[in-house]
Design a protein around this motif. Structure first.
Motif, mmCIF file in Angstrom:
data_model
loop_
_atom_site.group_PDB
_atom_site.id
_atom_site.type_symbol
_atom_site.label_atom_id
_atom_site.label_comp_id
_atom_site.label_asym_id
_atom_site.label_seq_id
_atom_site.Cartn_x
_atom_site.Cartn_y
_atom_site.Cartn_z
ATOM 1 N N ALA A 187 0.839 -1.202 0.000
ATOM 2 C CA ALA A 187 0.000 0.000 0.000
ATOM 3 C C ALA A 187 0.870 1.245 0.000
ATOM 4 O O ALA A 187 0.619 2.199 0.727
ATOM 5 C CB ALA A 187 -0.938 -0.004 1.210
ATOM 6 N N LEU A 195 -1.409 2.277 -3.698
ATOM 7 C CA LEU A 195 -2.587 3.067 -3.338
ATOM 8 C C LEU A 195 -3.254 3.654 -4.576
ATOM 9 O O LEU A 195 -4.483 3.665 -4.680
ATOM 10 C CB LEU A 195 -2.206 4.172 -2.358
ATOM 11 N N ARG A 196 -2.449 4.142 -5.518
ATOM 12 C CA ARG A 196 -3.063 4.745 -6.707
ATOM 13 C C ARG A 196 -3.854 3.702 -7.500
ATOM 14 O O ARG A 196 -5.021 3.921 -7.840
ATOM 15 C CB ARG A 196 -2.010 5.383 -7.596
ATOM 16 N N ILE A 208 -6.920 2.375 -5.231
ATOM 17 C CA ILE A 208 -8.009 3.332 -5.015
ATOM 18 C C ILE A 208 -8.778 3.580 -6.310
ATOM 19 O O ILE A 208 -10.011 3.627 -6.317
ATOM 20 C CB ILE A 208 -7.460 4.641 -4.419
ATOM 21 N N PHE A 257 -6.162 -3.852 0.705
ATOM 22 C CA PHE A 257 -4.738 -3.533 0.708
ATOM 23 C C PHE A 257 -4.036 -4.344 1.793
ATOM 24 O O PHE A 257 -4.560 -4.495 2.902
ATOM 25 C CB PHE A 257 -4.522 -2.046 0.960
ATOM 26 N N ASP A 263 -0.283 -4.592 3.739
ATOM 27 C CA ASP A 263 0.980 -3.887 3.902
ATOM 28 C C ASP A 263 1.644 -4.311 5.208
ATOM 29 O O ASP A 263 1.015 -4.939 6.072
ATOM 30 C CB ASP A 263 0.757 -2.370 3.875
ATOM 31 N N ILE A 311 -3.367 4.902 9.002
ATOM 32 C CA ILE A 311 -4.568 4.653 8.200
ATOM 33 C C ILE A 311 -5.719 4.190 9.091
ATOM 34 O O ILE A 311 -6.861 4.655 8.950
ATOM 35 C CB ILE A 311 -4.273 3.612 7.102
ATOM 36 N N VAL A 354 -7.191 6.683 3.946
ATOM 37 C CA VAL A 354 -6.005 7.331 3.396
ATOM 38 C C VAL A 354 -6.378 8.721 2.898
ATOM 39 O O VAL A 354 -7.403 8.900 2.233
ATOM 40 C CB VAL A 354 -5.434 6.511 2.215
ATOM 41 N N VAL A 410 -5.977 11.398 0.286
ATOM 42 C CA VAL A 410 -5.582 11.393 -1.121
ATOM 43 C C VAL A 410 -5.551 12.831 -1.634
ATOM 44 O O VAL A 410 -6.471 13.618 -1.372
ATOM 45 C CB VAL A 410 -6.563 10.560 -1.967
ATOM 46 N N ILE A 412 -10.459 2.750 2.967
ATOM 47 C CA ILE A 412 -9.951 1.534 2.333
ATOM 48 C C ILE A 412 -9.970 0.389 3.338
ATOM 49 O O ILE A 412 -10.008 0.608 4.554
ATOM 50 C CB ILE A 412 -8.514 1.715 1.793
ATOM 51 N N LEU A 424 -7.752 -2.464 4.913
ATOM 52 C CA LEU A 424 -6.313 -2.672 5.084
ATOM 53 C C LEU A 424 -6.054 -3.837 6.026
ATOM 54 O O LEU A 424 -6.643 -3.927 7.111
ATOM 55 C CB LEU A 424 -5.666 -1.403 5.644
ATOM 56 N N VAL A 430 -1.310 9.978 0.234
ATOM 57 C CA VAL A 430 -0.744 9.727 -1.076
ATOM 58 C C VAL A 430 -1.103 10.891 -1.991
ATOM 59 O O VAL A 430 -2.167 11.496 -1.855
ATOM 60 C CB VAL A 430 -1.261 8.387 -1.650
#
Length: 345
Positions: free
Chosen positions: A21, A26-27, A30, A41, A43, A52, A58, A60, A72, A74, A152
């Motif tokens: 992540a 992330l890009r 998401i 995700f 990580d 998070i 997250v 953005v 998200i 996670l 991010v």
């Protein structure tokens, strides 16, 4: 049916597990989530995980603006027990072995693995866990930054950037086309190519110029592109790499001139203010992937009796930059320690 003709049965949403992540994970995750897919995700960076979970998602941004919270799902490798259609791998080359070992308990022979990681060496690691007909490789010309834990920054307007993808066996199946369709819906602008190694190596050569030179001198891509000697520096690296690929019978997806044109446009027009991922690693005192990019090209050259002197030189130059930063950090630490001792004396 043409290789980029996507049939109607590709309109089904998918279930993804994003291994890593970081910025690119992330890009992709998401945007795939926003396109209607189920994304989890996975990580291991604890400060990132903690932030998070604490903030409920997250933060953005796009080009440093419009900062907003995106929820998200996670997990860590140990807490995840899902069964996705596809894993997407976006971790650093030197981290992949560890991730695969920690995640192996939820892999099965039905699942696919897709990756657009930088450098070379990751496919062989994935082959230890996934069959060749379940591996899809890719490359991405998409800029993203991870400013810190829990946030991010997507660089460029929505839909900026593009990518290539190709199954390892070079036989696109139903799942390949489903993935293509979801990436297209997410505005990643994918192109399905028909040469796996050539596709990946073309991006490695691209990165061997921009990533390495910007990192050596700690400069943004536009500064490199506007330097009058950029063309000759870039062309020297490209010519060595293309000579090696010719000896290795690797068929690249662009000519030397096309590669230089793409480099020039990327640094001067598309992303002049961006610092590449290798630079971002170095300034955060993380190991860079130069050995998997320029170093890989040089090793491939030696296999085919070609001494890639320029790639060898810049590989060591990046390591010298890392070494210098480490020494400067030690000096600062020693200075702080001496100051503390004076204050307590």
């Amino acid at each position: 049916m043409g290789i980029n003709d996507i049939p109607n049965w590709c309109m089904i949403d998918m279930k993804f597990a994003m291994i890593g992540a970081g910025a690119m994970g992330l890009r992709y995750g998401i945007l795939l989530q926003e396109a209607g897919n189920d994304v989890t995700f996975i990580d291991t960076w604890q400060p990132h995980i903690d932030r998070i979970r604490e903030q409920g998602g997250v933060y953005v941004m796009r080009d440093h603006k419009d900062r907003h919270l995106t929820k998200i799902k996670l997990e860590t490798p140990e807490s995840y027990n899902g069964d996705p259609d596809m894993f997407i791998f976006f971790v650093k080359q030197m981290q992949l072995d560890g991730y695969l070992k920690r995640c192996a308990h939820f892999f099965n022979d039905r699942q696919y693995a897709f990756t657009c990681m930088n450098g070379m060496g990751h496919i062989e690691k994935l082959q230890k866990y996934f069959a060749d007909d379940k591996i899809i490789g890719g490359t991405a010309l998409i800029a993203t930054v991870l400013p810190g834990p829990g946030e991010v920054d997507f660089m460029g307007k929505r839909g900026a950037g593009k990518m290539n993808m190709c199954p390892l066996d070079e036989k696109p199946d139903e799942m390949t086309h489903k993935l293509f369709n979801e990436l297209d819906k997410a505005q990643m602008h994918p192109t399905l190519t028909d040469d796996f190694t050539g596709t990946l190596m073309t991006k490695v050569i691209f990165n061997s110029v921009i990533n390495t030179l910007c990192t050596m001198f700690e400069i943004p891509m536009g500064e490199l592109g506007n330097f009058k000697g950029f063309y000759s520096m870039g062309r020297q690296l490209i010519d060595e790499a293309y000579d090696i690929c010719a000896r290795a019978d690797i068929h690249l997806v662009s000519t030397r001139d096309e590669e230089m044109t793409a480099l020039d446009r990327n640094v001067r027009i598309d992303m002049p203010l961006h610092y590449p991922s290798m630079y971002q690693d170095m300034i955060k005192d993380r190991p860079t992937e130069v050995d998997y990019i320029n170093g890989y090209i040089a090793e491939l050259g030696r296999k085919y009796h070609y001494e890639a002197a320029t790639h060898l030189f810049v590989t060591q130059a990046v390591h010298l930059a890392e070494f210098h930063r480490q020494n400067e950090a030690k000096k600062r630490a020693a200075k702080r320690q001496a100051e503390l001792q004076r204050q307590t004396a």
